[in-house]
Design an enzyme around this catalytic site. Structure first.
Site, short mmCIF file in Angstrom:
data_model
loop_
_atom_site.label_atom_id
_atom_site.label_comp_id
_atom_site.label_asym_id
_atom_site.label_seq_id
_atom_site.Cartn_x
_atom_site.Cartn_y
_atom_site.Cartn_z
N LYS A 23 17.63 70.28 -2.09
CA LYS A 23 17.54 69.27 -3.17
C LYS A 23 17.32 67.92 -2.51
O LYS A 23 17.89 67.66 -1.44
CB LYS A 23 18.84 69.26 -4.00
CG LYS A 23 18.89 68.11 -5.02
CD LYS A 23 20.02 68.25 -6.00
CE LYS A 23 21.34 67.69 -5.55
NZ LYS A 23 21.34 66.27 -5.20
N GLU A 36 16.62 63.53 -3.53
CA GLU A 36 16.66 62.51 -4.58
C GLU A 36 15.34 61.74 -4.67
O GLU A 36 14.72 61.45 -3.65
CB GLU A 36 17.79 61.51 -4.27
CG GLU A 36 19.17 62.10 -4.36
CD GLU A 36 20.29 61.07 -4.15
OE1 GLU A 36 20.01 59.85 -4.16
OE2 GLU A 36 21.44 61.50 -3.96
N GLU A 76 20.99 62.77 -13.32
CA GLU A 76 22.34 62.20 -13.21
C GLU A 76 22.43 60.85 -13.91
O GLU A 76 21.54 60.00 -13.78
CB GLU A 76 22.69 62.03 -11.71
CG GLU A 76 24.06 61.40 -11.49
CD GLU A 76 24.61 61.53 -10.09
OE1 GLU A 76 23.94 62.11 -9.22
OE2 GLU A 76 25.74 61.04 -9.87
O1 KIV Z 1 25.88 65.54 -3.71
C1 KIV Z 1 26.19 65.95 -4.84
O2 KIV Z 1 27.32 66.40 -5.09
C2 KIV Z 1 25.19 65.89 -5.89
C3 KIV Z 1 25.64 66.13 -7.30
C4 KIV Z 1 26.29 64.90 -7.80
C5 KIV Z 1 24.54 66.56 -8.17
O3 KIV Z 1 24.06 65.59 -5.63
#
Ligand code: KIV
Length: 259
Positions: free
Chosen positions: A112, A114, A177
């Site tokens: 994942k 951002e 988010e």
């Molecule tokens: O790092 C994390 O815990 C996250 C969540 C807030 C989605 O990216």
């Protein structure tokens, strides 16, 4: 044993039964969570929750890999996502190198990262090279110093553009988010990939929470979007206090706990 979710099944969850995602950073909690959730996120939030730092920015690739290996060991049947830490995907070359490291050194099923439309071409590059990517738009914790705080996302047109650009780039799902439920719903309706909300209301294709938040282990403050399903900190304190008292009073160990 439950069968691990696949990317195709995750995509099919759009508009169906909501997906459940939770963060974990170690084998112990991953094993406890695994039977009840669809996906486990090894979030870079581990820098705050596990390492006690003020934000996620100093998380390293080595730390993400170490904690993902631990989660993999505890939750072999779970779909596991490893967060790309701040500064690990500033160029396509660096992003691909680090994503490949995650695949080679852990059992993570996906990564994942951002960012919105400005990351689309980098995400496309990762997807074209066999990496499964989950996007993350809206409030971006890795921007906290750049933006001077955690900013709720209010520009719904920009969010829709971001979601569409990420979908086009090839993400299989997107974390949204920190935005109003009405905006989040519009964003979700604008794309065909599942949107996993955190602080984005209930009209989402799934929800994610930080494990220690939902278990009530973190006491300093409670964000509005967190629901505590356990008063974990209180229970832990009571237990450790009893242990301490029993040791001091020589009530522990008893015969039952002795060889
Ligand atoms: O790092 C994390 O815990 C996250 C969540 C807030 C989605 O990216």
């Amino acid at each position: 044993m439950r069968k691990k979710l696949t990317i195709d099944k995750i995509k099919l969850a759009k508009g169906a039964t909501p997906l459940v995602m939770v963060t974990a950073y170690d084998a112990l909690f991953a094993k406890l969570f695994s039977p009840y959730v669809d996906m486990i996120l090894v979030g870079d939030s581990l820098n705050m929750v596990f390492a006690g730092k003020n934000d996620t920015l100093s998380t390293t690739m080595d730390q993400m890999i170490y904690h993902t290996q631990a989660v993999c060991a505890g939750a072999k049947e779970s779909f596991i996502i490893c967060d790309m830490p701040f500064g690990s995907y500033t160029t396509k070359k660096e992003a691909l190198h680090n994503a490949i490291r995650i695949y080679k050194e852990t059992c993570a099923d996906a990564i994942k990262l951002e960012g919105g439309k400005e990351r689309a071409s980098l995400i496309k590059h990762l997807c074209q090279n066999g990496i499964a990517v989950m996007g993350h738009i809206g409030l971006l914790p890795q921007q906290v110093r750049g933006e001077g705080g955690y900013k709720i996302a209010t520009n719904h047109e920009a969010l829709i553009e971001d979601a569409k650009a990420l979908e086009e780039a090839g993400v299989f799902a997107i974390v949204l988010e920190g935005t109003k439920s009405t905006i989040a719903k519009e964003v979700s309706e604008s794309v065909n990939v599942p949107i996993i909300g955190i602080g984005a209301g209930k009209e989402m294709d799934g929800q994610v929470l930080v494990g220690s938040d939902l278990l009530g282990f973190f006491e300093d403050f409670k964000p509005k979007f967190v629901k505590r399903y356990l008063e974990g900190a209180k229970l832990v304190k009571e237990a450790i206090q009893s242990y301490s008292q029993e040791v001091k009073e020589k009530k522990f160990p008893t015969k039952d706990h002795s060889y």
